[in-house]
Design an enzyme around this catalytic site. Structure first.
Site, PDB file in Angstrom:
ATOM      1  N   CYS A 119     -11.715  -5.118   7.403  1.00  0.00           N
ATOM      2  CA  CYS A 119     -11.431  -4.309   6.033  1.00  0.00           C
ATOM      3  C   CYS A 119     -12.485  -4.858   5.225  1.00  0.00           C
ATOM      4  CB  CYS A 119     -10.072  -4.520   6.149  1.00  0.00           C
ATOM      5  SG  CYS A 119      -9.412  -3.340   4.451  1.00  0.00           S
ATOM      6  N   ARG A 126      -6.028   7.932   7.351  1.00  0.00           N
ATOM      7  CA  ARG A 126      -5.256   6.287   7.362  1.00  0.00           C
ATOM      8  C   ARG A 126      -5.589   6.396   6.109  1.00  0.00           C
ATOM      9  NH1 ARG A 126      -6.081   0.833   6.980  1.00  0.00           N
ATOM     10  NH2 ARG A 126      -4.188   0.141   8.075  1.00  0.00           N
TER      11      ARG A 126
END
Length: 501
Positions: free
Chosen positions: A320, A419
Site C-alpha cells: 500500500c 475499493r
C-alpha cells in the site's frame, strides 16, 4: 484550526511484550485461540467463531477458493476477493461450500447414455472423478451406478463409449439408507468395507447424498477446521459500495457465511448506506464487516451503522502506498490501541461486543502477537498468505530464488476502483498500491502452524491461555531504536554469512 495529535503514531515494531507470571498450566498445548468473528451481546454466544485469529485479505493475489479451503482447514476464514464479476465470485464461494460436507449433494452427475467424452468434460469442469450415474442424469435421480477414474482408460477406449458399458452398476455397490444412517455410521461403514465413497439413497433408490472417506481423513488431520452445521467450510466474501444490491443476493445464494465491505477508507456515507441496505433486506441474518478506520470516531460511526466487525488500518500494508500518495493514515499499533479502547467503552455502554480486525502492518510473526495483545480479535493478512502454494498467483524464479507475485488492489494491475471509490468516475485516478514479488514460502499448513506455535508460546510467557486473558494480562513497552537493534543478532558473524565450508 486543524486538530494536532501531540503523540506520534507507532508501529508494531516499536513495541515489546513484558513477560508475566507463568503458572504450571501455561504450556502451548493448553492455549486456545478461539475468537469471535462477528458482534454479539454479552448475554449471547457469537453467531460465528474462528478457531484461530487469522483471515486472508480481500485481494486478487491472496484469496480465492483454494486459499479459502486451505485456511478453513486450519481454523481461519478467507474473504474471497470482490474485484471480479458477481458470477465469478459467487462461483468461488460455491466451490468452497461444496468442497467438503459430511453428507455431500452430488454435483457431478451423468446418465447411462453419457459418453466417455462427456465424463472427461465433466471431470475438467468440476475436478471430481467420482460421478453418480442416475437414470435421468440428475443429482437426485434413481441411482443406477457409479463411475470413478478406475472404471476407464482413455488410451484404450473410444470417447464415444457409453457410460453403462463401463460403470460399476448399482447391484455391485455398497450403499446406505439416507433416512436412518448417521454420519458416524456412514464413516464406520466406509472404513469397515474399505470404501472411498458411500452413496445414501431413499426407499425409491433415488440418490440423496454421498459420504467420502477423504472428508473423514481431513477432519482427523485438521482438528481445528472451521465448518458450519452442514460440515461445509466457513467462507467470507468481499463486497463494494457500488453493486451490493446485485452482488449480495448472489453471494448469499452461493452459501457465503460472512461479508466484508472492501474499502480503503470506511468512515463514509457509502459504507453506512451499504450496511443499511443489507439490514433492510436481510435483518441481522447476514453478517457484514466494515472498515477500514484508524480512530475511535471511525469505530463509533461504523458501530452505529450496524457493522458486525470493524477493520483497522490505513496505509500499513506492504503493497500500500496510500500514505506516501495521499498523506493519510496512522501507525498501525497506535490506531489499533485507540480503536480497541473505544470498542471496550462501547461494550460497557451497550453490552454489544464488536470484534476488531487488525488489517496491515504485519511484517514478522511476533507482530501478530502484539496486535492480539493490543486488543485485536483477529487479523487480516495479505502478504503473509500470498507467499504460500495456495495463493492464486504464479510462482516465478528470479536469480535462482522462487518468489510469488503479489500486487495491491490499488495497483494498475488490479484496477479495483470500487475499493477507492469516493462517488466519482469508474476508474483509478492514480495508484495506491504496487505490483511486487514476495519470497515463496511453501504450503500454508506448515507455515500457519509454525506461526501459531510462536503465538501460543508467547501467550504462555505472559501467563495467558486464551485471547481475552492475553488482552487483560499483556504488558507492553515502547522501545528505542537502539533497543530494536539489540533485539536481533548483533556483534557476531553469522556462520551462513562467512561462507566457510
Amino acid at each position: 484550526m486543524a486538530h494536532y495529535y501531540t503523540e506520534p503514531s507507532h508501529t508494531f515494531g516499536e513495541y515489546l511484550l513484558i513477560p508475566g507470571y507463568s503458572s504450571a498450566e501455561c504450556f502451548p498445548a493448553n492455549v486456545t485461540l478461539r475468537t469471535p468473528l462477528v458482534k454479539y451481546h454479552r448475554d449471547e454466544e457469537p453467531a460465528l467463531m474462528m478457531n484461530i485469529p487469522m483471515t486472508s485479505a480481500i485481494m486478487q493475489a491472496v484469496s480465492n477458493d483454494t486459499m479459502a479451503i486451505a485456511l478453513a482447514k486450519q481454523g481461519g476464514v478467507s474473504f474471497i476477493y470482490g474485484s471480479q464479476s458477481i458470477e465469478e465470485e459467487a462461483a468461488m464461494v460455491s466451490r468452497v461450500k461444496n468442497y467438503k460436507s459430511g453428507f455431500v449433494s452430488s454435483d457431478s452427475n451423468i446418465s447411462p447414455d453419457t459418453t466417455l467424452g462427456g465424463v472427461l468434460d465433466l471431470l475438467a469442469k468440476t475436478g471430481h472423478s467420482t460421478m453418480a450415474v442416475t437414470e435421468d442424469g440428475s443429482a437426485n435421480g434413481k441411482l443406477v451406478g457409479i463411475v470413478t477414474s478406475r472404471d476407464y482408460r482413455v488410451s484404450r477406449m473410444s470417447l464415444d463409449t457409453k457410460v453403462h458399458t463401463f460403470m460399476t452398476p448399482f447391484e455391485k455397490l455398497i450403499w446406505a439408507d439416507a433416512d436412518s444412517t448417521t454420519l458416524t455410521q456412514a464413516n464406520d461403514l466406509i472404513w469397515e468395507r474399505k470404501l472411498n465413497m458411500l452413496p445414501l439413497i431413499d426407499k425409491n433408490q433415488r440418490l440423496r447424498y454421498m459420504v467420502f472417506r477423504k472428508d473423514y481423513t481431513d477432519n482427523k488431520e485438521n482438528e481445528l477446521e472451521l465448518t458450519d452445521d452442514n460440515k461445509s467450510y466457513i467462507v467470507g466474501a468481499g463486497i463494494n459500495t457500488r453493486d451490493y444490491a446485485e452482488r449480495v443476493p448472489a453471494l448469499i445464494a452461493a452459501g457465503v457465511d460472512v461479508l466484508c465491505i472492501d474499502s480503503s477508507e470506511g468512515f463514509s456515507e457509502w459504507q453506512r448506506l451499504t450496511i443499511q441496505h443489507i439490514r433492510e433486506q436481510y435483518g441481522d441474518t447476514v453478517k457484514v464487516g466494515a472498515g477500514n478506520i484508524v480512530d475511535g470516531e471511525g469505530f463509533r460511526f461504523l458501530a452505529n451503522a450496524g457493522a458486525d466487525f470493524i477493520k483497522v488500518g490505513i496505509g500499513g500494508g506492504s503493497i500500500c502506498i496510500t500514505r506516501e500518495t495521499k498523506g493519510i493514515g496512522r501507525g498501525q499499533a497506535t490506531a489499533l490501541i485507540d480503536v480497541c479502547a473505544e470498542r471496550d467503552k462501547y461494550f460497557k455502554e451497550t453490552g454489544v461486543y464488536i470484534p476488531i480486525c487488525s488489517d496491515g502492518g504485519i511484517v514478522y510473526d511476533y507482530h501478530m502477537t502484539l496486535a492480539l495483545a493490543m486488543g485485536a480479535d483477529f487479523l487480516m493478512l495479505g502478504r503473509y498468505f500470498s507467499r504460500f502454494d495456495e495463493s492464486p498467483t504464479d510462482r516465478v524464479m528470479v536469480n535462482g530464488t522462487y518468489y510469488k507475485e503479489y500486487w495491491g488492489e490499488g495497483s494498475n494491475r488490479a484496477r479495483n476502483w470500487q475499493r477507492y471509490d469516493l462517488g466519482g468516475s469508474k476508474k483509478l485516478s492514480f495508484e495506491e498500491g504496487v505490483d511486487s514479488y514476495v519470497p515463496y514460502a511453501g504450503p500454508l499448513k506448515e507455515n500457519v502452524q509454525t506461526t501459531l506455535s510462536k503465538i501460543r508460546s508467547t501467550m504462555c510467557n505472559c501467563g495467558a491461555l486464551s485471547l481475552p486473558e492475553f488482552r487483560d494480562k499483556a504488558k507492553l513497552t515502547l522501545v528505542s531504536s537502539t533497543s530494536i537493534v539489540e533485539g536481533g543478532a548483533h556483534d557476531v558473524i553469522l556462520r551462513d554469512k562467512l561462507g566457510r565450508d
